[in-house]
Design an enzyme around this catalytic site. Structure first.
Site, PDB file in Angstrom:
ATOM      1  N   TYR A 197      10.426  49.507  49.027  1.00 17.48           N
ATOM      2  CA  TYR A 197       9.157  49.133  49.671  1.00 17.48           C
ATOM      3  C   TYR A 197       7.954  49.449  48.770  1.00 17.48           C
ATOM      4  O   TYR A 197       6.979  48.702  48.745  1.00 17.48           O
ATOM      5  CB  TYR A 197       9.027  49.815  51.039  1.00 17.48           C
ATOM      6  CG  TYR A 197       9.813  49.071  52.100  1.00 17.48           C
ATOM      7  CD1 TYR A 197       9.271  47.946  52.722  1.00 17.48           C
ATOM      8  CD2 TYR A 197      11.091  49.458  52.449  1.00 17.48           C
ATOM      9  CE1 TYR A 197       9.995  47.244  53.675  1.00 17.48           C
ATOM     10  CE2 TYR A 197      11.823  48.756  53.399  1.00 17.48           C
ATOM     11  CZ  TYR A 197      11.271  47.652  54.009  1.00 17.48           C
ATOM     12  OH  TYR A 197      11.986  46.942  54.938  1.00 17.48           O
TER      13      TYR A 197
ATOM     14  N   ARG B  99       7.686  46.703  46.295  1.00 14.77           N
ATOM     15  CA  ARG B  99       7.108  45.483  46.888  1.00 14.77           C
ATOM     16  C   ARG B  99       5.605  45.650  47.114  1.00 14.77           C
ATOM     17  O   ARG B  99       4.823  44.739  46.865  1.00 14.77           O
ATOM     18  CB  ARG B  99       7.825  45.158  48.199  1.00 14.77           C
ATOM     19  CG  ARG B  99       9.270  44.715  47.950  1.00 14.77           C
ATOM     20  CD  ARG B  99      10.046  44.636  49.242  1.00 14.77           C
ATOM     21  NE  ARG B  99       9.528  43.629  50.154  1.00 14.77           N
ATOM     22  CZ  ARG B  99       9.781  43.605  51.466  1.00 14.77           C
ATOM     23  NH1 ARG B  99      10.536  44.543  52.014  1.00 14.77           N
ATOM     24  NH2 ARG B  99       9.297  42.655  52.216  1.00 14.77           N
TER      25      ARG B  99
ATOM     26  N   ASP C 221       2.914  41.538  53.678  1.00 12.26           N
ATOM     27  CA  ASP C 221       1.867  41.623  52.655  1.00 12.26           C
ATOM     28  C   ASP C 221       0.492  41.512  53.324  1.00 12.26           C
ATOM     29  O   ASP C 221       0.380  41.324  54.538  1.00 12.26           O
ATOM     30  CB  ASP C 221       2.079  40.553  51.551  1.00 12.26           C
ATOM     31  CG  ASP C 221       1.902  39.118  52.060  1.00 12.26           C
ATOM     32  OD1 ASP C 221       0.912  38.832  52.766  1.00 12.26           O
ATOM     33  OD2 ASP C 221       2.757  38.262  51.731  1.00 12.26           O
TER      34      ASP C 221
ATOM     35  N   HIS D 176       6.029  41.889  61.807  1.00 16.26           N
ATOM     36  CA  HIS D 176       7.025  42.729  61.144  1.00 16.26           C
ATOM     37  C   HIS D 176       6.391  43.911  60.412  1.00 16.26           C
ATOM     38  O   HIS D 176       6.976  44.454  59.478  1.00 16.26           O
ATOM     39  CB  HIS D 176       7.900  41.880  60.204  1.00 16.26           C
ATOM     40  CG  HIS D 176       8.757  40.902  60.957  1.00 16.26           C
ATOM     41  ND1 HIS D 176       9.342  39.794  60.387  1.00 16.26           N
ATOM     42  CD2 HIS D 176       9.129  40.875  62.270  1.00 16.26           C
ATOM     43  CE1 HIS D 176      10.032  39.125  61.310  1.00 16.26           C
ATOM     44  NE2 HIS D 176       9.905  39.748  62.459  1.00 16.26           N
TER      45      HIS D 176
ATOM     46  N   CYS E 108       4.887  58.474  59.612  1.00 20.29           N
ATOM     47  CA  CYS E 108       5.900  59.518  59.623  1.00 20.29           C
ATOM     48  C   CYS E 108       7.143  59.022  60.368  1.00 20.29           C
ATOM     49  O   CYS E 108       7.032  58.467  61.461  1.00 20.29           O
ATOM     50  CB  CYS E 108       5.350  60.776  60.297  1.00 20.29           C
ATOM     51  SG  CYS E 108       6.610  62.053  60.426  1.00 20.29           S
TER      52      CYS E 108
ATOM     53  N   CYS F 134       4.112  67.164  60.265  1.00 20.62           N
ATOM     54  CA  CYS F 134       5.378  67.752  60.744  1.00 20.62           C
ATOM     55  C   CYS F 134       6.403  67.950  59.636  1.00 20.62           C
ATOM     56  O   CYS F 134       7.468  68.524  59.885  1.00 20.62           O
ATOM     57  CB  CYS F 134       5.967  66.893  61.865  1.00 20.62           C
ATOM     58  SG  CYS F 134       6.723  65.366  61.259  1.00 20.62           S
TER      59      CYS F 134
ATOM     60  N   THR G 245       8.652  29.595  56.852  1.00 20.65           N
ATOM     61  CA  THR G 245       9.648  30.500  57.443  1.00 20.65           C
ATOM     62  C   THR G 245      10.967  29.773  57.631  1.00 20.65           C
ATOM     63  O   THR G 245      10.985  28.592  57.967  1.00 20.65           O
ATOM     64  CB  THR G 245       9.163  31.113  58.784  1.00 20.65           C
ATOM     65  OG1 THR G 245      10.187  31.981  59.281  1.00 20.65           O
ATOM     66  CG2 THR G 245       8.835  30.071  59.840  1.00 20.65           C
TER      67      THR G 245
ATOM     68  N   PRO H 128       9.045  23.106  52.150  1.00 22.74           N
ATOM     69  CA  PRO H 128       9.723  22.139  51.268  1.00 22.74           C
ATOM     70  C   PRO H 128      11.184  21.914  51.649  1.00 22.74           C
ATOM     71  O   PRO H 128      11.798  20.941  51.208  1.00 22.74           O
ATOM     72  CB  PRO H 128       9.619  22.757  49.869  1.00 22.74           C
ATOM     73  CG  PRO H 128       8.967  24.078  50.013  1.00 22.74           C
ATOM     74  CD  PRO H 128       8.585  24.302  51.448  1.00 22.74           C
TER      75      PRO H 128
ATOM     76  N   ALA I  50       2.989  25.396  51.086  1.00 25.57           N
ATOM     77  CA  ALA I  50       1.821  25.939  51.800  1.00 25.57           C
ATOM     78  C   ALA I  50       0.524  25.615  51.065  1.00 25.57           C
ATOM     79  O   ALA I  50      -0.469  25.204  51.682  1.00 25.57           O
ATOM     80  CB  ALA I  50       1.982  27.461  51.941  1.00 25.57           C
TER      81      ALA I  50
END
Ligand code: OAD
Length: 253
Positions: free
Chosen positions: A70, A73, A106, A121, A129, A161, A199, A225, A242
């Protein structure tokens, strides 16, 4: 007619639409240089299956691997810019009541000037945390120079924590954020036009939104496409990218 010209009926619908939803997926950001989720991954990550990294099980098994993926990314997205598609969505919102609902983690819609109503998402930039769930305030300069971070990075510890900080994305098997889902479902059921961009339509419940819009009587236009799992259900399927399609739609008056 060039292949990227939409048909006249579609242009009429766009012209008369009062409430528009743009529902985007990974293909929205492809022309910015962000690989789509189901593209083969390259470089360091080529041997991993993203659908296996994006799970609570992967996090439990190997948090350092998941955190590094992550972070890579998030660093990669910082180095790219919104494309003509993102910019057109922001422009379109100046002349129509337009709601952006995205599956993307993003921030390219926002950087193009859109207010995103729902990040279904989650976000690459909202780590929290994994124990007490409080947001983690991490310094963005950690991305500087992170072209190819290590395959493993130890996640930071929560200042409250001490538990490990987890990525702010939703993983397979986790529920979507309630507020984002409620906003998205309401927008889908109350629009005249939904533009479904980039999508594959295979991840639920997000992929249900275009189906809800069709059932509620909206015109639903797919911009992609490739053929997808949604193609047969939508009103128009337009085989363009797009960055080709959205400036055309946004310019219709
Ligand atoms: P996918 O990677 O499944 O699909 C990307 C789609 O974009 C494909 O249908 C491509 O044909 C299309 N595409 C590629 N380039 C394009 C372009 N330039 N313009 C328009 N379309 C283009 O991505 P998503 O459908 O977004 O969730 O994936 C849905 C969810 O699966 C993601 O949000 C992620 C993943 O699991 C989570 O991580 C929870």
């Amino acid at each position: 007619m060039t292949p990227i010209e939409p048909d006249a009926a579609l242009l009429d619908t766009v012209r008369s639409a009062e409430r528009v939803v743009v529902f985007s997926g990974a293909g929205m950001s492809a022309e910015s240089g962000v690989p789509t989720f189901r593209d083969a991954l390259t470089g360091l990550w080529a041997r991993f299956d993203p659908t296996e990294l994006a799970t609570p099980q992967a996090w439990e098994r190997d948090p350092d691997l998941v955190w590094a993926w992550y972070e890579w990314r998030a660093a990669m997205v910082r180095r790219v810019a919104p494309n003509a598609g993102h910019r057109a969505v922001a422009d379109w919102a100046r002349s129509a009541q337009l709601t952006v609902v995205t599956q993307n983690v993003d921030d390219l819609h926002e950087r193009a000037g859109s207010a995103v109503a729902a990040h279904l998402h989650g976000s690459l930039y909202a780590p929290r945390c994994g124990g007490c769930t409080r947001p983690a305030e991490l310094d963005d300069d950690r991305f500087d120079g992170m072209a190819e971070p290590a395959e493993r990075m130890t996640p930071p510890s929560c200042v409250h924590c001490g538990a490990a900080v987890r990525p702010g994305a939703v993983w397979f098997g986790e529920p979507l954020p309630d507020a984002a889902w409620a906003t998205a479902a309401d927008a889908a059921e109350n629009c005249d036009l939904m533009v479904v961009v980039g999508t594959s339509g295979v991840v639920y419940p997000a992929a249900e939104l275009p189906l809800r819009a069709v059932r509620a009587g909206a015109t639903v236009v797919e911009v992609n496409p490739q053929r997808t799992d949604l193609t047969d259900a939508v009103t128009h399927s337009w085989r363009v990218t797009a960055a080709e399609a959205l400036p055309i739609l946004a310019a219709v008056r």
